[in-house]
Design a protein around this motif. Structure first.
Motif, short mmCIF file in Angstrom:
data_model
loop_
_atom_site.label_atom_id
_atom_site.label_comp_id
_atom_site.label_asym_id
_atom_site.label_seq_id
_atom_site.Cartn_x
_atom_site.Cartn_y
_atom_site.Cartn_z
N ASP A 195 -44.07 -30.49 27.92
CA ASP A 195 -43.75 -31.30 26.74
C ASP A 195 -44.44 -32.68 27.06
OD1 ASP A 195 -43.15 -32.51 24.26
OD2 ASP A 195 -40.94 -32.21 24.40
N PRO A 196 -45.37 -33.12 26.00
CA PRO A 196 -46.08 -34.31 26.40
C PRO A 196 -45.46 -35.58 25.52
CG PRO A 196 -47.31 -33.13 24.83
CD PRO A 196 -46.39 -32.14 25.16
N THR A 197 -44.12 -35.33 24.73
CA THR A 197 -43.58 -36.23 24.06
C THR A 197 -43.09 -37.28 25.10
OG1 THR A 197 -42.73 -34.63 22.40
CG2 THR A 197 -41.79 -36.77 22.51
N PRO A 198 -43.49 -38.78 24.51
CA PRO A 198 -42.94 -39.68 25.31
C PRO A 198 -41.50 -39.89 25.75
CG PRO A 198 -44.79 -40.33 23.94
CD PRO A 198 -44.28 -39.21 23.48
N GLN A 204 -40.69 -47.87 27.09
CA GLN A 204 -40.37 -49.09 27.57
C GLN A 204 -41.17 -49.66 28.73
OE1 GLN A 204 -36.35 -49.14 29.42
NE2 GLN A 204 -36.26 -51.47 29.35
N MET A 205 -41.61 -48.65 29.47
CA MET A 205 -42.45 -49.19 30.51
C MET A 205 -43.82 -49.54 29.91
SD MET A 205 -45.24 -47.54 32.35
CE MET A 205 -44.79 -45.70 32.37
N THR A 206 -44.30 -48.67 29.27
CA THR A 206 -45.53 -49.01 28.59
C THR A 206 -45.78 -50.54 27.94
OG1 THR A 206 -45.96 -46.86 28.51
CG2 THR A 206 -47.29 -48.25 27.16
N ARG A 207 -44.66 -50.81 27.09
CA ARG A 207 -44.57 -51.96 26.43
C ARG A 207 -44.57 -53.23 27.57
NH1 ARG A 207 -40.70 -50.01 21.47
NH2 ARG A 207 -42.72 -49.12 20.25
N GLN A 208 -43.79 -52.97 28.75
CA GLN A 208 -43.40 -53.94 29.65
C GLN A 208 -45.00 -54.25 30.12
OE1 GLN A 208 -40.75 -52.40 32.21
NE2 GLN A 208 -39.07 -53.37 31.26
N ILE A 209 -45.97 -53.45 30.72
CA ILE A 209 -47.08 -53.53 31.10
C ILE A 209 -48.06 -54.10 30.30
CG2 ILE A 209 -49.26 -52.22 31.71
CD1 ILE A 209 -47.48 -50.07 33.00
N ALA A 210 -47.90 -53.86 28.72
CA ALA A 210 -49.00 -54.63 27.81
C ALA A 210 -48.28 -56.10 27.92
CB ALA A 210 -48.61 -53.86 26.53
N ASP A 211 -47.14 -56.13 28.00
CA ASP A 211 -46.73 -57.62 27.55
C ASP A 211 -46.91 -58.55 28.72
OD1 ASP A 211 -45.52 -57.21 25.01
OD2 ASP A 211 -43.36 -56.74 25.84
N GLY A 217 -55.47 -61.83 29.75
CA GLY A 217 -56.72 -61.18 29.23
C GLY A 217 -57.02 -59.93 29.65
N ILE A 218 -55.89 -59.04 29.87
CA ILE A 218 -55.96 -57.40 30.17
C ILE A 218 -55.41 -56.77 29.03
CG2 ILE A 218 -55.29 -55.56 31.83
CD1 ILE A 218 -55.32 -57.90 34.04
N GLU A 219 -56.33 -55.93 28.44
CA GLU A 219 -55.84 -55.18 27.35
C GLU A 219 -55.53 -53.72 27.67
OE1 GLU A 219 -57.60 -53.60 22.99
OE2 GLU A 219 -58.75 -54.81 24.22
N LEU A 220 -54.37 -53.32 27.19
CA LEU A 220 -54.00 -51.98 27.50
C LEU A 220 -54.49 -50.91 26.32
CD1 LEU A 220 -52.46 -49.76 28.89
CD2 LEU A 220 -50.40 -50.53 27.76
N HIS A 221 -55.35 -50.27 26.41
CA HIS A 221 -56.11 -49.69 25.43
C HIS A 221 -55.22 -48.62 25.12
CE1 HIS A 221 -60.06 -51.46 25.01
NE2 HIS A 221 -60.25 -51.38 26.41
N ASP A 222 -54.74 -47.73 26.11
CA ASP A 222 -53.93 -46.67 25.51
C ASP A 222 -53.10 -46.22 26.70
OD1 ASP A 222 -52.76 -44.38 24.33
OD2 ASP A 222 -54.79 -43.67 23.53
N ALA A 232 -50.44 -36.40 24.44
CA ALA A 232 -49.84 -37.45 23.41
C ALA A 232 -50.57 -38.89 23.76
CB ALA A 232 -48.35 -37.69 23.71
N SER A 233 -50.90 -39.60 22.60
CA SER A 233 -51.60 -40.99 22.78
C SER A 233 -50.68 -42.02 22.43
CB SER A 233 -52.79 -40.98 22.30
OG SER A 233 -53.33 -42.08 22.00
N PHE A 234 -50.29 -42.92 23.15
CA PHE A 234 -49.46 -43.85 22.49
C PHE A 234 -50.14 -44.68 21.48
CE2 PHE A 234 -46.93 -42.75 25.94
CZ PHE A 234 -45.66 -43.56 26.17
N ARG A 235 -51.33 -44.92 21.64
CA ARG A 235 -51.99 -45.50 20.56
C ARG A 235 -51.80 -44.62 19.07
NH1 ARG A 235 -53.36 -50.72 20.31
NH2 ARG A 235 -54.27 -50.44 22.44
N GLY A 236 -52.39 -43.50 19.41
CA GLY A 236 -52.46 -42.47 18.24
C GLY A 236 -50.82 -42.57 17.42
N LEU A 237 -49.94 -42.54 18.38
CA LEU A 237 -48.58 -42.66 17.82
C LEU A 237 -48.00 -43.85 17.34
CD1 LEU A 237 -46.92 -40.10 20.78
CD2 LEU A 237 -47.50 -39.43 18.17
N LYS A 238 -48.93 -45.00 17.67
CA LYS A 238 -48.66 -46.38 17.07
C LYS A 238 -47.43 -46.69 18.02
CE LYS A 238 -50.32 -45.63 12.30
NZ LYS A 238 -51.87 -46.11 12.68
N LEU A 239 -47.29 -46.51 19.03
CA LEU A 239 -46.34 -46.97 20.10
C LEU A 239 -46.89 -48.28 20.80
CD1 LEU A 239 -45.09 -43.41 21.55
CD2 LEU A 239 -44.00 -45.07 19.81
N ILE A 240 -48.14 -48.57 20.75
CA ILE A 240 -48.57 -49.84 21.48
C ILE A 240 -49.50 -50.39 20.29
CG2 ILE A 240 -48.22 -49.13 23.71
CD1 ILE A 240 -51.11 -48.44 23.97
#
Length: 240
Positions: A195-198, A204-211, A217-222, A232-240
């Motif tokens: 199951d690929p559901t986040p 939480q971990m993904t948002r910490q890395i993005a922050d 100057g480093i962008e987290l694309h997905d 599952a894509s975090f960008r597609g799910l609007k989670l980042i």
């Protein structure tokens, strides 16, 4: 008139008989040459692969047993050697051939990603990530590091964990990005559950890395999660 050998009383043909599967192998190879892989079922494609490593045995039952155990041609290639060995008739030679084909498919898929900009060849990225990770027994955390033009700088597995957890340290991820002078990241990990559901921890971990990455100057694309059941894509799910 003398009787022919075939008519002679008590005549016994001592010529060695070909095993019954020889004709089947010839026909299967011919179908593959004439019509291509799409004309074959998964177990038939496996049969072709096993012909060389198991030359003196009917490979159809073995191929069917592999598909029944693991589910598909791709999953057989990705299966761990210790589990492949549990199938009767599968030895070291067959496992080596399966793993060589698996490594070849991964290398070809990775070459497609490396030769193009990942963001402009998204399907190639997904194909590569699924081939590399979707059928793994344990969680893996992979990072694609991109340059200013979104070209691939590096593709690294940062962590390997258990069946349902991989420890990820956001500051270490960003530190490695700085070492490589990366301008952007694509995070990838797998869910062996299928199951690929986040999960909440994934988000939480993904948002910490993005922050942490953004002010540097480093962008987290997905962040992509791959599994047997899809991705599952975090960008597609609007989670980042």
């Amino acid at each position: 008139m003398a009787a022919s050998d075939g008519d002679a009383p008590g005549f016994m043909d001592t010529r060695p008989k070909q095993p019954h599967y020889h004709g089947h192998r010839t026909r299967l190879r011919a179908r593959f040459r004439d019509k291509g892989a799409d004309a074959l079922e998964d177990y038939e494609l496996l049969e072709l692969l096993l012909f060389r490593s198991i030359p003196r045995q009917d490979t159809k039952p073995i191929a069917k047993a592999l598909i029944a155990r693991f589910g598909s041609f791709t999953e057989v290639l990705a299966a761990p050697p210790k589990l492949l060995k549990e199938i009767k008739g599968v030895g070291d030679s067959a496992i080596d051939d399966l793993k060589i084909v698996h490594a070849s498919t991964l290398r070809a898929a990775r070459a497609k990603v490396a030769s193009r900009k990942p963001l402009s060849s998204w399907n190639a990225v997904l194909d590569y990530c699924r081939a590399a990770m979707a059928y793994a027994e344990r969680e893996e955390f992979r990072i694609l590091f991109l340059d200013k033009k979104n070209g691939l700088l590096a593709d690294e597995v940062q962590q390997r964990g258990t069946v349902d957890h991989t420890p990820v340290y956001p500051r270490e991820v960003v530190k490695r990005a700085l070492e490589l002078s990366a301008s952007a990241l694509i995070l990838v990990h797998n869910h062996p559950s299928g199951d690929p559901t986040p999960s909440r921890a994934d988000i939480q971990m993904t948002r910490q890395i993005a922050d942490i990455a953004r002010p540097l100057g480093i962008e987290l694309h997905d962040h992509i999660i791959v599994a047997r059941g899809g991705h599952a894509s975090f960008r597609g799910l609007k989670l980042i």
